[in-house]
Motif scaffolding. Sequence first.
Motif, PDB file in Angstrom:
ATOM      1  N   GLU A   1     -15.006 -64.514 -69.235  1.00 23.94           N
ATOM      2  CA  GLU A   1     -13.786 -65.225 -68.843  1.00 23.94           C
ATOM      3  C   GLU A   1     -13.185 -64.632 -67.568  1.00 23.94           C
ATOM      4  O   GLU A   1     -12.704 -65.367 -66.702  1.00 23.94           O
ATOM      5  CB  GLU A   1     -12.768 -65.230 -69.980  1.00 23.94           C
ATOM      6  CG  GLU A   1     -11.559 -66.081 -69.714  1.00 23.94           C
ATOM      7  CD  GLU A   1     -11.855 -67.556 -69.436  1.00 23.94           C
ATOM      8  OE1 GLU A   1     -11.041 -68.197 -68.739  1.00 23.94           O
ATOM      9  OE2 GLU A   1     -12.897 -68.073 -69.899  1.00 23.94           O
ATOM     10  N   LEU A   2     -13.207 -63.308 -67.435  1.00 18.92           N
ATOM     11  CA  LEU A   2     -12.728 -62.690 -66.195  1.00 18.92           C
ATOM     12  C   LEU A   2     -13.569 -63.165 -65.014  1.00 18.92           C
ATOM     13  O   LEU A   2     -13.035 -63.533 -63.963  1.00 18.92           O
ATOM     14  CB  LEU A   2     -12.776 -61.165 -66.293  1.00 18.92           C
ATOM     15  CG  LEU A   2     -11.718 -60.487 -67.151  1.00 18.92           C
ATOM     16  CD1 LEU A   2     -12.034 -59.003 -67.299  1.00 18.92           C
ATOM     17  CD2 LEU A   2     -10.327 -60.677 -66.562  1.00 18.92           C
ATOM     18  N   TRP A   3     -14.875 -63.158 -65.188  1.00 25.64           N
ATOM     19  CA  TRP A   3     -15.787 -63.564 -64.116  1.00 25.64           C
ATOM     20  C   TRP A   3     -15.550 -65.035 -63.753  1.00 25.64           C
ATOM     21  O   TRP A   3     -15.507 -65.397 -62.584  1.00 25.64           O
ATOM     22  CB  TRP A   3     -17.233 -63.352 -64.565  1.00 25.64           C
ATOM     23  CG  TRP A   3     -18.194 -63.396 -63.417  1.00 25.64           C
ATOM     24  CD1 TRP A   3     -18.910 -64.483 -62.983  1.00 25.64           C
ATOM     25  CD2 TRP A   3     -18.525 -62.331 -62.546  1.00 25.64           C
ATOM     26  NE1 TRP A   3     -19.674 -64.143 -61.904  1.00 25.64           N
ATOM     27  CE2 TRP A   3     -19.469 -62.824 -61.608  1.00 25.64           C
ATOM     28  CE3 TRP A   3     -18.129 -60.996 -62.471  1.00 25.64           C
ATOM     29  CZ2 TRP A   3     -20.015 -62.037 -60.605  1.00 25.64           C
ATOM     30  CZ3 TRP A   3     -18.693 -60.213 -61.480  1.00 25.64           C
ATOM     31  CH2 TRP A   3     -19.609 -60.736 -60.557  1.00 25.64           C
ATOM     32  N   ARG A   4     -15.364 -65.876 -64.781  1.00 22.00           N
ATOM     33  CA  ARG A   4     -15.106 -67.303 -64.562  1.00 22.00           C
ATOM     34  C   ARG A   4     -13.843 -67.515 -63.726  1.00 22.00           C
ATOM     35  O   ARG A   4     -13.773 -68.416 -62.907  1.00 22.00           O
ATOM     36  CB  ARG A   4     -14.992 -68.027 -65.899  1.00 22.00           C
ATOM     37  CG  ARG A   4     -14.985 -69.553 -65.786  1.00 22.00           C
ATOM     38  CD  ARG A   4     -14.774 -70.233 -67.120  1.00 22.00           C
ATOM     39  NE  ARG A   4     -13.412 -70.107 -67.616  1.00 22.00           N
ATOM     40  CZ  ARG A   4     -12.353 -70.760 -67.112  1.00 22.00           C
ATOM     41  NH1 ARG A   4     -12.492 -71.552 -66.087  1.00 22.00           N
ATOM     42  NH2 ARG A   4     -11.157 -70.590 -67.633  1.00 22.00           N
ATOM     43  N   ARG A   5     -12.857 -66.640 -63.925  1.00 22.29           N
ATOM     44  CA  ARG A   5     -11.600 -66.742 -63.185  1.00 22.29           C
ATOM     45  C   ARG A   5     -11.639 -66.031 -61.836  1.00 22.29           C
ATOM     46  O   ARG A   5     -10.633 -65.900 -61.153  1.00 22.29           O
ATOM     47  CB  ARG A   5     -10.442 -66.182 -64.012  1.00 22.29           C
ATOM     48  CG  ARG A   5     -10.144 -67.018 -65.243  1.00 22.29           C
ATOM     49  CD  ARG A   5      -8.849 -66.609 -65.842  1.00 22.29           C
ATOM     50  NE  ARG A   5      -8.593 -67.214 -67.141  1.00 22.29           N
ATOM     51  CZ  ARG A   5      -7.444 -67.108 -67.783  1.00 22.29           C
ATOM     52  NH1 ARG A   5      -6.449 -66.430 -67.257  1.00 22.29           N
ATOM     53  NH2 ARG A   5      -7.296 -67.671 -68.957  1.00 22.29           N
ATOM     54  N   GLY A   6     -12.810 -65.537 -61.468  1.00 23.74           N
ATOM     55  CA  GLY A   6     -12.974 -64.922 -60.146  1.00 23.74           C
ATOM     56  C   GLY A   6     -12.572 -63.463 -60.073  1.00 23.74           C
ATOM     57  O   GLY A   6     -12.432 -62.917 -58.981  1.00 23.74           O
TER      58      GLY A   6
ATOM     59  N   SER B   1      -4.852 -60.439 -65.770  1.00 27.80           N
ATOM     60  CA  SER B   1      -4.589 -61.087 -64.476  1.00 27.80           C
ATOM     61  C   SER B   1      -3.218 -60.705 -63.918  1.00 27.80           C
ATOM     62  O   SER B   1      -3.075 -60.483 -62.710  1.00 27.80           O
ATOM     63  CB  SER B   1      -4.665 -62.608 -64.617  1.00 27.80           C
ATOM     64  OG  SER B   1      -5.956 -63.000 -64.974  1.00 27.80           O
TER      65      SER B   1
ATOM     66  N   ASN C   1      -7.213 -66.348 -73.968  1.00 21.40           N
ATOM     67  CA  ASN C   1      -6.465 -66.698 -72.755  1.00 21.40           C
ATOM     68  C   ASN C   1      -5.281 -65.764 -72.545  1.00 21.40           C
ATOM     69  O   ASN C   1      -4.982 -65.375 -71.407  1.00 21.40           O
ATOM     70  CB  ASN C   1      -6.006 -68.162 -72.796  1.00 21.40           C
ATOM     71  CG  ASN C   1      -7.168 -69.105 -72.594  1.00 21.40           C
ATOM     72  OD1 ASN C   1      -8.059 -68.842 -71.793  1.00 21.40           O
ATOM     73  ND2 ASN C   1      -7.176 -70.194 -73.332  1.00 21.40           N
TER      74      ASN C   1
ATOM     75  N   ILE D   1      -6.720 -62.470 -71.153  1.00 25.12           N
ATOM     76  CA  ILE D   1      -7.104 -62.602 -69.748  1.00 25.12           C
ATOM     77  C   ILE D   1      -5.872 -62.747 -68.865  1.00 25.12           C
ATOM     78  O   ILE D   1      -5.802 -62.175 -67.773  1.00 25.12           O
ATOM     79  CB  ILE D   1      -8.074 -63.794 -69.549  1.00 25.12           C
ATOM     80  CG1 ILE D   1      -9.329 -63.617 -70.417  1.00 25.12           C
ATOM     81  CG2 ILE D   1      -8.447 -63.949 -68.078  1.00 25.12           C
ATOM     82  CD1 ILE D   1     -10.105 -62.341 -70.193  1.00 25.12           C
ATOM     83  N   ASP D   2      -4.877 -63.495 -69.346  1.00 31.86           N
ATOM     84  CA  ASP D   2      -3.629 -63.627 -68.583  1.00 31.86           C
ATOM     85  C   ASP D   2      -2.951 -62.272 -68.400  1.00 31.86           C
ATOM     86  O   ASP D   2      -2.420 -61.977 -67.320  1.00 31.86           O
ATOM     87  CB  ASP D   2      -2.672 -64.600 -69.269  1.00 31.86           C
ATOM     88  CG  ASP D   2      -3.133 -66.053 -69.182  1.00 31.86           C
ATOM     89  OD1 ASP D   2      -4.029 -66.348 -68.369  1.00 31.86           O
ATOM     90  OD2 ASP D   2      -2.603 -66.883 -69.952  1.00 31.86           O
TER      91      ASP D   2
END
Length: 146
Positions: A31-36, A130, A123, A126-127
């Motif tokens: 998920e981190l990778w997906r979000r760049g 982020s 989520n 990950i948020d």
Amino acid sequence: MVDNLSKEARSKNMRAIRSTGTKLEATVSKELWRRGIRFRKNVKGLMGKPDIAIKKYKLVVFVDSCFWHVCDIHFRMPKSNLDYWEAKIERNRKRDRAVNAYYQEIGWTVLRFWDHEVKDDINGVIDSISKVIEAKRNKILDTKDR
């Protein structure tokens, strides 16, 4: 309570428990990778071999198992071989405290998430990561502007 597995079966079961590359770590990583968000996994050169490390932002992330790291909600002390388990669990807790203190002393941010947090709200996890990265990114930019 007596173990319902033979000594050989229990040994095989315990050997199968992974310390790195768990499904939960993979979930967070993907998920981190997906979000760049780019990172390194299980960096041996960093204390505690964090599950995820972002050196640029001085950030380490650990995904802690409810059993091995003593989650207040889900942890249950095994009934058999109590002396062994009490000592083992206490060593884990002491090591976690030492790792947290080390990173705080050198100015890094430590984020720890329970496995149930990853399962229940990926989520949100990950948020949280982020937001820390964004705050550190802004701080770096503010410093460069001066």
